[in-house]
Design an enzyme around this catalytic site. Structure first.
Site, PDB file in Angstrom:
ATOM      1  N   LYS A   1      -4.743  -3.144  -3.584  1.00 19.94           N
ATOM      2  CA  LYS A   1      -4.337  -1.783  -2.799  1.00 19.94           C
ATOM      3  C   LYS A   1      -3.023  -1.152  -3.181  1.00 19.94           C
ATOM      4  O   LYS A   1      -2.301  -1.903  -4.016  1.00 19.94           O
ATOM      5  CB  LYS A   1      -4.010  -2.054  -1.394  1.00 19.94           C
ATOM      6  CG  LYS A   1      -3.081  -2.922  -0.843  1.00 19.94           C
ATOM      7  CD  LYS A   1      -1.588  -2.169  -0.511  1.00 19.94           C
ATOM      8  CE  LYS A   1      -0.407  -3.191  -0.107  1.00 19.94           C
ATOM      9  NZ  LYS A   1       0.774  -3.035  -0.629  1.00 19.94           N
TER      10      LYS A   1
ATOM     11  N   ASP B   1      -1.452  -7.396   6.235  1.00 18.29           N
ATOM     12  CA  ASP B   1      -2.132  -6.827   5.250  1.00 18.29           C
ATOM     13  C   ASP B   1      -3.643  -7.115   5.387  1.00 18.29           C
ATOM     14  O   ASP B   1      -4.468  -6.469   4.770  1.00 18.29           O
ATOM     15  CB  ASP B   1      -1.639  -6.580   3.782  1.00 18.29           C
ATOM     16  CG  ASP B   1      -0.222  -5.689   3.734  1.00 18.29           C
ATOM     17  OD1 ASP B   1      -0.178  -5.069   4.527  1.00 18.29           O
ATOM     18  OD2 ASP B   1       0.021  -6.041   2.596  1.00 18.29           O
TER      19      ASP B   1
HETATM   20  P1  ATP Z   1       1.866  -7.709  -0.635  1.00 15.71           P
HETATM   21  O1  ATP Z   1       1.580  -6.341  -1.192  1.00 15.71           O
HETATM   22  O2  ATP Z   1       0.889  -7.885   0.740  1.00 15.71           O
HETATM   23  O3  ATP Z   1       3.388  -7.928  -0.022  1.00 15.71           O
HETATM   24  P2  ATP Z   1       1.911  -9.111  -2.931  1.00 15.71           P
HETATM   25  O4  ATP Z   1       0.816  -8.421  -3.868  1.00 15.71           O
HETATM   26  O5  ATP Z   1       3.388  -8.552  -3.027  1.00 15.71           O
HETATM   27  O6  ATP Z   1       1.567  -8.918  -1.550  1.00 15.71           O
HETATM   28  P3  ATP Z   1       0.781 -11.714  -3.508  1.00 15.71           P
HETATM   29  O7  ATP Z   1       0.231 -11.298  -4.689  1.00 15.71           O
HETATM   30  O8  ATP Z   1       0.079 -11.891  -2.139  1.00 15.71           O
HETATM   31  O9  ATP Z   1       2.014 -10.450  -3.267  1.00 15.71           O
HETATM   32  O10 ATP Z   1       1.675 -13.110  -3.625  1.00 15.71           O
HETATM   33  C1  ATP Z   1       2.939 -13.486  -2.676  1.00 15.71           C
HETATM   34  C2  ATP Z   1       2.826 -14.925  -2.771  1.00 15.71           C
HETATM   35  O11 ATP Z   1       1.753 -15.524  -2.234  1.00 15.71           O
HETATM   36  C3  ATP Z   1       2.992 -15.473  -4.307  1.00 15.71           C
HETATM   37  O12 ATP Z   1       4.145 -16.228  -4.235  1.00 15.71           O
HETATM   38  C4  ATP Z   1       1.826 -16.595  -4.498  1.00 15.71           C
HETATM   39  O13 ATP Z   1       2.227 -17.600  -4.907  1.00 15.71           O
HETATM   40  C5  ATP Z   1       1.204 -16.650  -3.064  1.00 15.71           C
HETATM   41  N1  ATP Z   1      -0.201 -16.879  -2.619  1.00 15.71           N
HETATM   42  C6  ATP Z   1      -0.932 -17.297  -1.885  1.00 15.71           C
HETATM   43  N2  ATP Z   1      -2.239 -17.239  -1.885  1.00 15.71           N
HETATM   44  C7  ATP Z   1      -2.268 -16.305  -2.942  1.00 15.71           C
HETATM   45  C8  ATP Z   1      -3.571 -15.766  -3.782  1.00 15.71           C
HETATM   46  N3  ATP Z   1      -4.708 -16.025  -3.128  1.00 15.71           N
HETATM   47  N4  ATP Z   1      -3.256 -14.819  -4.658  1.00 15.71           N
HETATM   48  C9  ATP Z   1      -2.049 -14.551  -5.036  1.00 15.71           C
HETATM   49  N5  ATP Z   1      -1.070 -15.206  -4.632  1.00 15.71           N
HETATM   50  C10 ATP Z   1      -1.122 -15.990  -3.528  1.00 15.71           C
END
Ligand code: ATP
Length: 285
Positions: free
Chosen positions: A8, A135
């Site tokens: 997203k 989210d």
């Molecule tokens: P948001 O936009 O919801 O804040 P994000 O894109 O910034 O999320 P994610 O990619 O979800 O962040 O990663 C955040 C943390 O979650 C990372 O430090 C990662 O190690 C951990 N994590 C746990 N499960 C997953 C997964 N399935 N995919 C990616 N990261 C994961």
């Protein structure tokens, strides 16, 4: 079973205040992209435990992976004794503001509901999803939405008009809690007009939408990482209608009239930003 888990972006992100319980009250417009992770989920009759493997080395594969947590949640509730294997093809940049973990969790909820014919409706899956992250309900619902409360109060809205989107993920990650904390210490932040964004979506007016886009968290993340502003400037110079940061960052996205224009911008930015991961995509309709 193979399930796609889309990324997203936030077309608008406003923070309305800090609640007593430490959560932030938000008002965001969320749009899914065609860029997606892919999860292959298989039940192992007579097997035990949840095993996750992935094509990347930099995310956890143990019980802290959100996909594993989502599987554990449903398997416990429905007393499913099989083993489960999940192969996660990670295409979405990690810790990037693109809801990568949340969307994987949502995909597992949707997948297990089908695999085991649990009969849960979308609302019921969303109610379980919020236990995993604010989210996740949106990632279960998948339609363009206004997101309020702490992110869990969702209202479907018109989807984004057809366009090209260029994502740029700098070679570092940011911690969402850290950014919110930095945001809380700021005064005089310019707030986006989220209602105008909703009206632009309703009108299908891409140009007006691009003009109204805004993300208050950029006031916190931007000064820490100047490359964010530099990427936005370069994207606009390469023809973007507008460019901004998604979520708490650091991913920047540019809106282009079509996919070809986004691809041309990618070529222009490649030399200037060698360490930045550039991805051309489109809104998911
Ligand atoms: P948001 O936009 O919801 O804040 P994000 O894109 O910034 O999320 P994610 O990619 O979800 O962040 O990663 C955040 C943390 O979650 C990372 O430090 C990662 O190690 C951990 N994590 C746990 N499960 C997953 C997964 N399935 N995919 C990616 N990261 C994961």
């Amino acid at each position: 079973m193979i399930i796609k888990a889309p990324a997203k972006i936030n077309l608008g992100l406003d923070v309305l205040g800090l609640r007593q319980d430490g959560y932030h009250e938000v008002k965001m417009v969320m749009q899914m992209l065609k860029l997606h992770d892919e999860l292959t989920i298989e039940a192992l009759r007579g097997g035990q435990g949840i095993t996750l493997t992935t094509n990347v080395s930099y995310i956890p594969t143990d019980g802290s992976n959100l996909a594993v947590r989502a599987a554990a949640l449903l398997m416990e509730e429905f007393d499913i004794k099989d083993g489960l294997t999940i192969f996660l093809q990670k295409n979405i940049p990690v810790a990037a503001g693109l809801a990568g973990g949340s969307t994987d969790a949502a995909a597992v909820l949707i997948g297990l509901n089908k695999l085991y014919k649990l009969g849960l409706g979308t609302e019921e899956l969303m109610a379980r999803g919020v236990k995993l992250g604010a989210d996740v309900p949106f990632c279960v619902m998948k339609t363009t939405a206004l997101s309020e409360g702490i992110g869990e109060v969702l209202t479907p809205v018109s989807g984004m008009p057809t366009c090209g989107i260029l994502l740029a993920k700098p070679p570092f990650s940011v911690s969402t809690p850290k950014i919110y904390k930095a945001y809380d210490s700021l005064n005089d932040v310019a707030h986006p007009d989220v209602d105008a964004i909703l009206q632009d979506l309703e009108n299908g007016d891409l140009k007006a939408l691009a003009g109204h886009m805004g993300n208050v968290l950029e006031a916190a993340t931007g000064p820490m990482y100047p490359v964010i502003g530099e990427l936005e400037k370069a994207m606009k110079e390469a023809g973007a209608l507008n460019a901004m940061m998604s979520g708490s960052g650091p991913t920047v996205f540019g809106i282009y009239n079509n996919k070809e224009a986004a691809a041309a911008a990618k070529r222009a930015l490649q030399k200037q930003f060698p360490g930045v991961r550039l991805i051309v995509t489109e809104p998911l309709s």
